[in-house]
Design a protein around this motif. Structure first.
Motif, PDB file in Angstrom:
ATOM      1  N   LEU A   1       0.840  -1.209   0.000  1.00  0.00           N
ATOM      2  CA  LEU A   1       0.000   0.000   0.000  1.00  0.00           C
ATOM      3  C   LEU A   1       0.873   1.258   0.000  1.00  0.00           C
ATOM      4  CD1 LEU A   1      -2.741  -0.984   2.637  1.00  0.00           C
ATOM      5  CD2 LEU A   1      -3.074  -0.741   0.173  1.00  0.00           C
ATOM      6  N   ASP A   2       2.051   1.161   0.605  1.00  0.00           N
ATOM      7  CA  ASP A   2       2.961   2.304   0.680  1.00  0.00           C
ATOM      8  C   ASP A   2       3.788   2.466  -0.606  1.00  0.00           C
ATOM      9  OD1 ASP A   2       4.038   4.492   2.142  1.00  0.00           O
ATOM     10  OD2 ASP A   2       5.757   3.294   2.797  1.00  0.00           O
ATOM     11  N   SER A   3       3.585   1.580  -1.598  1.00  0.00           N
ATOM     12  CA  SER A   3       4.355   1.715  -2.854  1.00  0.00           C
ATOM     13  C   SER A   3       3.826   2.818  -3.761  1.00  0.00           C
ATOM     14  CB  SER A   3       4.399   0.397  -3.616  1.00  0.00           C
ATOM     15  OG  SER A   3       4.910  -0.598  -2.802  1.00  0.00           O
TER      16      SER A   3
ATOM     17  N   LYS B   1      -6.374  11.835   4.818  1.00  0.00           N
ATOM     18  CA  LYS B   1      -5.833  10.556   4.316  1.00  0.00           C
ATOM     19  C   LYS B   1      -4.592  10.135   5.107  1.00  0.00           C
ATOM     20  CE  LYS B   1      -4.829   8.330  -0.192  1.00  0.00           C
ATOM     21  NZ  LYS B   1      -6.096   7.978  -0.868  1.00  0.00           N
ATOM     22  N   THR B   2      -4.765   9.975   6.406  1.00  0.00           N
ATOM     23  CA  THR B   2      -3.670   9.482   7.256  1.00  0.00           C
ATOM     24  C   THR B   2      -4.243   8.503   8.275  1.00  0.00           C
ATOM     25  OG1 THR B   2      -3.893  11.081   9.068  1.00  0.00           O
ATOM     26  CG2 THR B   2      -2.544  11.763   7.174  1.00  0.00           C
ATOM     27  N   MET B   3      -3.379   8.037   9.156  1.00  0.00           N
ATOM     28  CA  MET B   3      -3.784   7.148  10.249  1.00  0.00           C
ATOM     29  C   MET B   3      -4.904   7.761  11.101  1.00  0.00           C
ATOM     30  SD  MET B   3      -0.584   7.509  12.918  1.00  0.00           S
ATOM     31  CE  MET B   3       0.659   6.842  11.819  1.00  0.00           C
TER      32      MET B   3
ATOM     33  N   ARG C   1      -3.355  15.073   2.234  1.00  0.00           N
ATOM     34  CA  ARG C   1      -2.937  16.447   2.540  1.00  0.00           C
ATOM     35  C   ARG C   1      -1.790  16.499   3.534  1.00  0.00           C
ATOM     36  NH1 ARG C   1      -8.787  18.146   1.844  1.00  0.00           N
ATOM     37  NH2 ARG C   1      -9.118  17.351   3.948  1.00  0.00           N
ATOM     38  N   LYS C   2      -1.368  15.316   4.046  1.00  0.00           N
ATOM     39  CA  LYS C   2      -0.243  15.270   4.983  1.00  0.00           C
ATOM     40  C   LYS C   2       0.666  14.110   4.615  1.00  0.00           C
ATOM     41  CE  LYS C   2      -1.275  18.616   7.704  1.00  0.00           C
ATOM     42  NZ  LYS C   2      -0.580  19.859   7.501  1.00  0.00           N
ATOM     43  N   GLY C   3       1.905  14.203   5.022  1.00  0.00           N
ATOM     44  CA  GLY C   3       2.841  13.099   4.809  1.00  0.00           C
ATOM     45  C   GLY C   3       3.308  13.014   3.366  1.00  0.00           C
TER      46      GLY C   3
ATOM     47  N   PRO D   1      -1.703   3.545   3.829  1.00  0.00           N
ATOM     48  CA  PRO D   1      -1.062   2.480   4.608  1.00  0.00           C
ATOM     49  C   PRO D   1      -1.170   2.700   6.131  1.00  0.00           C
ATOM     50  CG  PRO D   1       0.562   3.709   3.286  1.00  0.00           C
ATOM     51  CD  PRO D   1      -0.788   4.162   2.848  1.00  0.00           C
ATOM     52  N   GLY D   2      -0.988   3.929   6.582  1.00  0.00           N
ATOM     53  CA  GLY D   2      -1.026   4.183   8.028  1.00  0.00           C
ATOM     54  C   GLY D   2      -2.421   3.980   8.617  1.00  0.00           C
ATOM     55  N   ALA D   3      -3.442   4.350   7.865  1.00  0.00           N
ATOM     56  CA  ALA D   3      -4.812   4.099   8.342  1.00  0.00           C
ATOM     57  C   ALA D   3      -5.059   2.594   8.397  1.00  0.00           C
ATOM     58  CB  ALA D   3      -5.824   4.778   7.421  1.00  0.00           C
TER      59      ALA D   3
HETATM   60  P1  ADP Z   1       7.173   7.483   5.778  1.00  0.00           P
HETATM   61  O1  ADP Z   1       6.033   8.239   5.130  1.00  0.00           O
HETATM   62  O2  ADP Z   1       8.142   8.379   6.464  1.00  0.00           O
HETATM   63  O3  ADP Z   1       7.811   6.515   4.831  1.00  0.00           O
HETATM   64  P2  ADP Z   1       5.661   5.276   6.883  1.00  0.00           P
HETATM   65  O4  ADP Z   1       5.647   4.749   5.496  1.00  0.00           O
HETATM   66  O5  ADP Z   1       6.089   4.323   7.940  1.00  0.00           O
HETATM   67  O6  ADP Z   1       6.517   6.607   6.981  1.00  0.00           O
HETATM   68  O7  ADP Z   1       4.186   5.763   7.277  1.00  0.00           O
HETATM   69  C1  ADP Z   1       3.358   6.418   6.363  1.00  0.00           C
HETATM   70  C2  ADP Z   1       2.025   6.668   7.026  1.00  0.00           C
HETATM   71  O8  ADP Z   1       2.177   7.614   8.089  1.00  0.00           O
HETATM   72  C3  ADP Z   1       0.990   7.295   6.124  1.00  0.00           C
HETATM   73  O9  ADP Z   1       0.268   6.304   5.407  1.00  0.00           O
HETATM   74  C4  ADP Z   1       0.087   8.084   7.062  1.00  0.00           C
HETATM   75  O10 ADP Z   1      -0.988   7.306   7.532  1.00  0.00           O
HETATM   76  C5  ADP Z   1       1.007   8.366   8.231  1.00  0.00           C
HETATM   77  N1  ADP Z   1       1.364   9.796   8.281  1.00  0.00           N
HETATM   78  C6  ADP Z   1       2.328  10.431   7.562  1.00  0.00           C
HETATM   79  N2  ADP Z   1       2.370  11.743   7.881  1.00  0.00           N
HETATM   80  C7  ADP Z   1       1.400  11.941   8.816  1.00  0.00           C
HETATM   81  C8  ADP Z   1       0.936  13.069   9.569  1.00  0.00           C
HETATM   82  N3  ADP Z   1       1.486  14.291   9.402  1.00  0.00           N
HETATM   83  N4  ADP Z   1      -0.068  12.893  10.449  1.00  0.00           N
HETATM   84  C9  ADP Z   1      -0.619  11.659  10.629  1.00  0.00           C
HETATM   85  N5  ADP Z   1      -0.224  10.563   9.967  1.00  0.00           N
HETATM   86  C10 ADP Z   1       0.766  10.695   9.069  1.00  0.00           C
END
Ligand code: ADP
Ligand code: MG
Length: 199
Positions: A28-30, A127-129, A164-166, A181-183
């Motif tokens: 999912l992170d790809s 769109k984050t955790m 909008r983040k990350g 992926p984080g969610a």
């Molecule tokens: P990186 O993005 O540094 O490679 P990871 O791949 O381990 O770290 O984690 C990515 C996940 O982190 C994203 O899918 C998202 O859910 C979460 N994330 C990234 N930035 C934020 C943020 N500012 N606030 C909340 N969650 C975030």
């Protein structure tokens, strides 16, 4: 009442689930990241389980603080400090009580999620955790199974969103159509509560 053993079971159930799902988290992170989310969390939660086995903290708060510290120090990505903050803040909120009730736990987790939002600056819909964690905490009054279902639903609902983040936010509109992926890993963390409680 929830004791330290429950919280240790929660962390080991999360570690096992992250281990099983690591490839899917990385996949999912790809498209919208750098393909390391599964390996980041696998490394982090392996360190959590090892530290908990070695130190065996006997209070719920101490279990979560130790787990949070491991994630902050062992996970390089954005998710390490965020998950670490979630657990550390929740643990600090629980203090040094030997047992906590469901309501105290819900309050502590809420404080943890608030700390994640303060640290990362993300709100629901970004769109984050946070999109899995906020609905989970909102549903926690209905029990662990409802929280887990809400987290899963929140994770699935990230697919049509624009990040909008990350890291995914760098893609702009191209982040649309992919589950965050984080969610997804947050839904695993919340689902592990059900496993730990034997509900
Ligand atoms: P990186 O993005 O540094 O490679 P990871 O791949 O381990 O770290 O984690 C990515 C996940 O982190 C994203 O899918 C998202 O859910 C979460 N994330 C990234 N930035 C934020 C943020 N500012 N606030 C909340 N969650 C975030
Ligand atoms: Mg990544």
């Amino acid at each position: 009442m929830l004791d330290a053993k429950f919280f240790r079971r929660w962390m080991s159930a999360t570690a096992a689930s992250v281990d099983r799902e690591a490839d899917r988290l990385t996949a999912l992170d790809s498209p919208i990241g750098d393909a390391d989310h599964g390996s980041n969390l696998r490394r982090g939660f392996a360190a959590v389980t090892a530290a908990l086995e070695e130190e065996a903290p006997d209070a719920p708060g101490a279990v979560l603080v130790l787990a949070g510290k491991q994630l902050i120090s062992k996970v390089g990505g954005a998710s390490g400090p965020l998950y670490g903050t979630l657990l550390r803040r929740a643990g600090k909120t629980l203090g040094d009580a030997a047992e906590v009730d469901d309501e105290q736990f819900a309050k502590a987790l809420r404080a943890g999620v608030d700390a994640v939002m303060a640290l990362g600056g993300a709100a629901p819909g970004d769109k984050t955790m946070v999109d899995a964690l906020v609905p989970a905490v909102d549903a926690l009054g209905g029990g662990f199974a409802s929280a887990a279902a809400a987290a899963e639903e929140g994770a699935l609902a990230t697919t049509p969103l624009q990040a909008r983040k990350g890291r995914a936010s760098y893609l702009g509109e191209r982040s649309i159509g992919h589950q965050d992926p984080g969610a997804t890993s947050s839904a695993l963390l919340v689902a592990a509560l059900v496993e730990a409680s034997g509900e």
